[in-house]
Design a protein around this motif. Structure first.
Motif, mmCIF file in Angstrom:
data_model
loop_
_atom_site.group_PDB
_atom_site.id
_atom_site.type_symbol
_atom_site.label_atom_id
_atom_site.label_comp_id
_atom_site.label_asym_id
_atom_site.label_seq_id
_atom_site.Cartn_x
_atom_site.Cartn_y
_atom_site.Cartn_z
ATOM 1 N N HIS A 504 0.814 -1.219 0.000
ATOM 2 C CA HIS A 504 0.000 0.000 0.000
ATOM 3 C C HIS A 504 0.846 1.268 0.000
ATOM 4 O O HIS A 504 0.302 2.370 -0.131
ATOM 5 N N GLU A 505 2.163 1.135 0.146
ATOM 6 C CA GLU A 505 3.025 2.310 0.093
ATOM 7 C C GLU A 505 3.321 2.735 -1.343
ATOM 8 O O GLU A 505 3.484 3.920 -1.619
ATOM 9 N N ASN A 506 3.411 1.762 -2.251
ATOM 10 C CA ASN A 506 3.710 2.113 -3.639
ATOM 11 C C ASN A 506 2.647 1.643 -4.628
ATOM 12 O O ASN A 506 2.764 1.890 -5.833
ATOM 13 N N GLY A 507 1.611 0.937 -4.148
ATOM 14 C CA GLY A 507 0.535 0.507 -5.023
ATOM 15 C C GLY A 507 0.842 -0.733 -5.839
ATOM 16 O O GLY A 507 0.037 -1.118 -6.709
ATOM 17 N N LYS A 508 1.959 -1.385 -5.603
ATOM 18 C CA LYS A 508 2.333 -2.574 -6.358
ATOM 19 C C LYS A 508 1.581 -3.806 -5.840
ATOM 20 O O LYS A 508 1.518 -4.041 -4.623
ATOM 21 N N ILE A 509 1.062 -4.594 -6.765
ATOM 22 C CA ILE A 509 0.377 -5.824 -6.385
ATOM 23 C C ILE A 509 1.402 -6.903 -6.045
ATOM 24 O O ILE A 509 2.307 -7.185 -6.832
ATOM 25 N N VAL A 510 1.272 -7.475 -4.867
ATOM 26 C CA VAL A 510 2.158 -8.551 -4.428
ATOM 27 C C VAL A 510 1.623 -9.892 -4.892
ATOM 28 O O VAL A 510 2.371 -10.763 -5.354
ATOM 29 N N SER A 511 0.323 -10.085 -4.781
ATOM 30 C CA SER A 511 -0.285 -11.338 -5.192
ATOM 31 C C SER A 511 -1.750 -11.086 -5.518
ATOM 32 O O SER A 511 -2.416 -10.287 -4.841
ATOM 33 N N TYR A 512 -2.226 -11.756 -6.541
ATOM 34 C CA TYR A 512 -3.611 -11.585 -6.980
ATOM 35 C C TYR A 512 -4.260 -12.955 -7.141
ATOM 36 O O TYR A 512 -3.756 -13.823 -7.852
ATOM 37 N N ILE A 513 -5.345 -13.163 -6.436
ATOM 38 C CA ILE A 513 -6.084 -14.429 -6.495
ATOM 39 C C ILE A 513 -7.436 -14.144 -7.134
ATOM 40 O O ILE A 513 -8.282 -13.473 -6.534
ATOM 41 N N SER A 793 -2.827 18.425 3.415
ATOM 42 C CA SER A 793 -3.397 18.098 2.115
ATOM 43 C C SER A 793 -2.466 18.501 0.983
ATOM 44 O O SER A 793 -2.520 17.925 -0.102
ATOM 45 N N ASP A 794 -1.589 19.495 1.212
ATOM 46 C CA ASP A 794 -0.624 19.884 0.175
ATOM 47 C C ASP A 794 0.306 18.729 -0.155
ATOM 48 O O ASP A 794 0.737 18.580 -1.294
ATOM 49 N N TYR A 795 0.624 17.911 0.848
ATOM 50 C CA TYR A 795 1.477 16.753 0.609
ATOM 51 C C TYR A 795 0.809 15.789 -0.371
ATOM 52 O O TYR A 795 1.441 15.243 -1.267
ATOM 53 N N ALA A 796 -0.505 15.605 -0.188
ATOM 54 C CA ALA A 796 -1.230 14.706 -1.090
ATOM 55 C C ALA A 796 -1.228 15.264 -2.512
ATOM 56 O O ALA A 796 -1.083 14.521 -3.485
ATOM 57 N N LYS A 797 -1.376 16.576 -2.653
ATOM 58 C CA LYS A 797 -1.383 17.167 -3.988
ATOM 59 C C LYS A 797 -0.039 16.986 -4.682
ATOM 60 O O LYS A 797 0.042 16.736 -5.877
ATOM 61 N N GLU A 798 1.042 17.140 -3.906
ATOM 62 C CA GLU A 798 2.371 17.055 -4.496
ATOM 63 C C GLU A 798 2.752 15.630 -4.864
ATOM 64 O O GLU A 798 3.455 15.384 -5.837
ATOM 65 N N HIS A 799 2.290 14.642 -4.070
ATOM 66 C CA HIS A 799 2.788 13.277 -4.236
ATOM 67 C C HIS A 799 1.809 12.319 -4.894
ATOM 68 O O HIS A 799 2.219 11.281 -5.403
ATOM 69 N N PHE A 800 0.512 12.654 -4.889
ATOM 70 C CA PHE A 800 -0.442 11.656 -5.361
ATOM 71 C C PHE A 800 -1.362 12.165 -6.452
ATOM 72 O O PHE A 800 -2.312 11.490 -6.809
ATOM 73 N N ASP A 801 -1.137 13.368 -6.990
ATOM 74 C CA ASP A 801 -1.982 13.871 -8.064
ATOM 75 C C ASP A 801 -1.912 12.940 -9.259
ATOM 76 O O ASP A 801 -0.844 12.493 -9.667
#
Length: 813
Positions: A504-513, A793-801
């Motif tokens: 959940h830190e980088n959004g990468k899927i580890v395993s998918y069932i 919230s500025d952090y979210a705008k800078e890192h997750f837009d």
């Protein structure tokens, strides 16, 4: 010599000829009225109506306005009342051409559209009074220059749900603000926005009216209120007070607007912290905004004795109003006695924020310069009462800190402590500076960071399908759990029967069932503690399996599910949970039974029948005792059981007033947190079920408002959310005091109908949590929203837009 009105009229007519346009009769009438006022030595002002103005009539009017600076005209008011569609660019050019003589702008933006509102918000205006009824506002974000603005009325802007952090930063002179019948709800972000207004003394989210022998207050249906001319008084170069002068009738020709005056007379703001002085010196004078009807004059007289001074004889009756039953919010009618006469007051056009418990006390305590709230005066005794109420029911700073500290200051204190190693003399105590634990400084740092973030960082968990062999898809989460030992790992189950383990830190899927067979919602998920790659998953069709995400992972991340261990099905499953030793797990569902399974063998050991009178929604093992578990049921009971006693009868039973949705143990097993329908949240002592704390969250009256609550920061705080609301509430688990509300509306993508499906506190990061959010629209998607209360919230705008994620309503944890 200034240009006289006659010359202005002549130049306007000539400009019309130049543009081949007939002079507008309404404009000529305005100039004639101004000439009459000047001849009578009255304030020479123009009242320009935009109603029914044609686009071709704007150029000569613009030419006229360009010359107003050098004319006898002292003020210009602009208003429109019709929904006649205008060229918004012409309207703004006209208002900006008037420049410093623009006094009042009274508009409904339906006649102009979103582009007008965007330009107005970004560039600003030079008016002193702005009345704007808008259907386009969702987040108030007025970033342009409004340096002269003293009165702002946004009544009946029914789409307005939240205020942006700096929406008032360019309004240093704003004194009166009205937000009646908006949808603003969050006390914390609202107060943080108001704190940027150094001159605010009059605030309104509702209108209190005396209703004896008169009709209800309805004049503000136009969305307007009146105003005064303001002046700042200086004493020897120091700001000592702000006096609001005599009422200036800016709309004498409009009777309805006269009934909507937003008045404030002779208010004195003192420099000392005590704020409003007692009424002995007559420093408050509230006059009636509705004199022609009389009932607002009675309201004024109730508080001022009819002469503009607070009447000491009425102090007791006012105190009776202020010291009302604490359980009764100041949003419904109230009655007070003036002598032998009973006077009833009713609230009109209240915004949702008015129904928050202790709303008035919170506002008064948080905005000490405020002098009038909802057209009721704020006295010194009211401020003192509000401070006491605030300290009893709210936490100003986390961990009961009295004041906000600077992060650098906390770090310096910690370094000073660690760099010294005092030797304790016999019979002497070590200084308190050296007696503070590392936990103390960790909490202090968290408190300092959170105290500076009124608008916390919210961003959706972005999980893309490109890791699945190039397959592009989105997910519909229904249940999720943080990993108990890996701080970056989370698993969620979907409405389509899929199980996704994700970093959940980088959004990468580890395993998918993928879903196998018929698609069914995954309602039960539980990581094993001793075997960190394994988890138990259960679906609402009764399917139960043990998965190992590491052994089943492929190069594409896709798992076939062939290596999973199946268990006997449990029909209509809603909840699964393993014990602390990972030997056993329990399953419950839409029945009165509970099934016990052996994890190593995969066998169902026993079914405990009729444990409740109605179905069991959630079941939880204790975190440390492998045989103790709790059940919560729609029969309103929570029960504690012990496998060593062959659960025939519970260790104890505790009843709620409504059906129970959720139960969980505190991390140290000292408490049970119980959540029943519609915000009934209680904390019980796990040893015997006695009530330890009732969090007293206001109910909505909905029988389907399913509430779920969990612990955060160990057992320090609880987070609570409900599926009919878009708010997550954070309360101290030891005192019950409210720390903060997190509103999902206005965060990230458009969330006009987003609600809290479920939520979890991050077990590794203080003041971090995740929320499973759901939309009420049919076939809507779901999303997991990550919240960091220590980042802005500025952090979210800078890192997750630009990140995309995508929310149903059924039972389960």
């Amino acid at each position: 010599m200034p240009i006289d009105i006659a010359t202005l009229e002549e130049r306007y007519i000539n400009s019309c000829k130049k543009h081949c346009v007939s002079p507008n009769a309404a404009i000529l009438s305005v100039l004639f009225k101004a000439e009459v006022k000047r001849s009578c030595n009255e304030l020479c002002s123009l009242e320009i109506s935009l109603d029914h103005l044609k686009d071709v009539e704007f150029p000569p009017l613009l030419d006229l306005c360009m010359e107003l600076d050098a004319s006898e005209v002292e003020a210009v008011d602009i208003h429109n009342e019709s929904l006649h569609v205008l060229n918004w660019k012409y309207a703004l050019l006209l208002m900006r051409a008037i420049n410093q003589k623009l006094r009042v702008v009274d508009l409904q933006d339906l006649a102009f559209g979103k582009d007008f509102l965007r330009d107005l918000s970004q560039r600003g205006l030079t008016c002193q009074v702005l009345n704007l009824r808008s259907s386009h506002f969702r987040k108030l974000n007025m970033m342009g220059e409004f340096m002269r603005l003293q009165t702002l009325n946004l009544d009946f802007s029914t789409s307005l749900t939240s205020l942006q952090e700096d929406c008032f930063a360019c309004m240093p002179s704003l004194m009166c603000l009205s937000l009646c019948e908006t949808r603003i709800l969050n006390l914390w972000t609202t107060v943080a926005a108001f704190s940027k207004l150094p001159s605010l003394v009059n605030l309104r989210f509702q209108h209190w009216s005396c209703c004896n022998d008169v009709g209800p207050y309805s004049a503000s249906s136009s969305g307007k209120f009146h105003h005064k001319t303001f002046s700042n008084q200086r004493n020897n170069g120091r700001a000592s007070s702000v006096n609001i002068g005599e009422l200036t009738d800016l709309y004498s020709s409009t009777e309805e607007v006269l009934r909507n005056m937003f008045l404030l007379n002779n208010v004195v703001i003192n420099d000392d912290e005590s704020g409003l002085e007692d009424s002995d010196d007559s420093d408050l004078d509230f006059t009636s905004p509705l004199r022609e009807h009389g009932y607002m004059e009675r309201l004024s007289n109730d508080f001022s004795g009819g002469n503009g001074q607070i009447n000491q004889q009425n102090e007791d009756s006012l105190d009776n109003f202020q010291n009302r039953n604490e359980a009764e919010p100041l949003a419904g009618p109230f009655t007070k006695y003036i002598g032998d006469n009973q006077v009833k007051y009713i609230s009109y056009h209240a915004s949702p924020i008015c129904f928050e418990k202790y709303y008035r006390e919170y506002m008064v305590a948080s905005l000490p310069r405020l002098r009038i709230l909802d057209n009721l005066p704020i006295r010194k005794i009211d401020q003192e009462t509000a401070r006491l109420t605030f300290s009893e029911y709210f936490e100003h700073v986390p961990y009961q800190r009295k004041h906000r500290e600077n992060v650098v200051s906390v770090l310096q204190k910690r370094e000073i402590r660690s760099s010294q190693n005092p030797v304790q003399s016999p019979g002497k105590k070590v200084s308190s500076l050296y007696g503070k634990s590392q936990c103390f400084y960790t909490r202090s740092l968290s408190a300092a960071k959170m105290g500076s973030c009124a608008w916390p960082c919210l961003h959706p968990l972005a999980v893309s399908g490109h890791d699945l062999g190039g397959e592009s898809r989105s997910f519909r989460p229904r249940q999720f759990e943080y990993h108990p030992s890996n701080s970056s790992l989370m698993v969620f189950g979907t409405l389509d029967g899929e199980i996704v383990a994700v970093n959940h830190e980088n959004g990468k899927i580890v395993s998918y069932i993928p879903s196998l067979g018929a698609m069914n919602s995954v309602l039960g998920l539980c990581w094993l503690k001793k075997y960190p790659s394994k988890l138990i998953a259960g679906s609402d069709n009764g399917s139960l399996k043990l998965y190992d995400i590491h052994h089943m992972r492929t190069e594409t991340g896709i798992c076939s599910g062939a290596g999973s261990i199946p268990f006997d099905e449990f029909d209509q499953l809603t909840s699964v949970h393993a014990n602390s030793t990972d030997e056993l797990f329990l399953a419950s569902g839409y029945s009165r039974d509970v099934a016990l399974y052996d994890i190593s063998s995969g066998k169902r050991l026993q079914v405990f029948t009729d444990m409740h009178q109605e179905h069991i929604n959630v079941i939880k093992f204790a975190n440390h005792s492998p045989s103790v578990f709790a059940t919560s049921s729609w029969d309103r009971d929570v029960k504690m059981w012990d496998l060593r006693q062959k659960p025939i009868s519970p260790c104890f039973t505790s009843s709620s007033s409504r059906g129970n949705v959720m139960v969980c143990f505190s991390p140290d097993d000292h408490y049970l947190l119980v959540s029943a329908v519609d915000n009934e949240v209680r904390q019980l002592l796990a040893v015997d079920g006695r009530l330890h704390l009732n969090f007293e969250i206001a109910s909505t009256g909905s029988s389907t408002n399913y509430t779920r609550s969990y612990y955060m920061n160990g057992r320090d705080y609880i987070i609570s959310g409900s599926c009919d609301e878009h708010v997550v509430r954070i309360c101290c688990a030891q005192t019950g005091r409210r720390l903060r509300d997190i509103s999902l509306e206005g965060g990230g993508r458009s969330r006009n109908s987003i609600f809290v499906q479920s939520l979890r506190g991050d077990p590794f990061r203080e003041f971090n949590l995740s929320i499973l959010a759901a939309h009420m629209r049919p076939r809507s998607k779901s999303e997991i929203i990550k919240v960091n209360l220590l980042a802005s919230s500025d952090y979210a705008k800078e890192h997750f837009d630009g990140q995309q994620a995508c929310p149903t309503n059924s039972m389960g944890g």
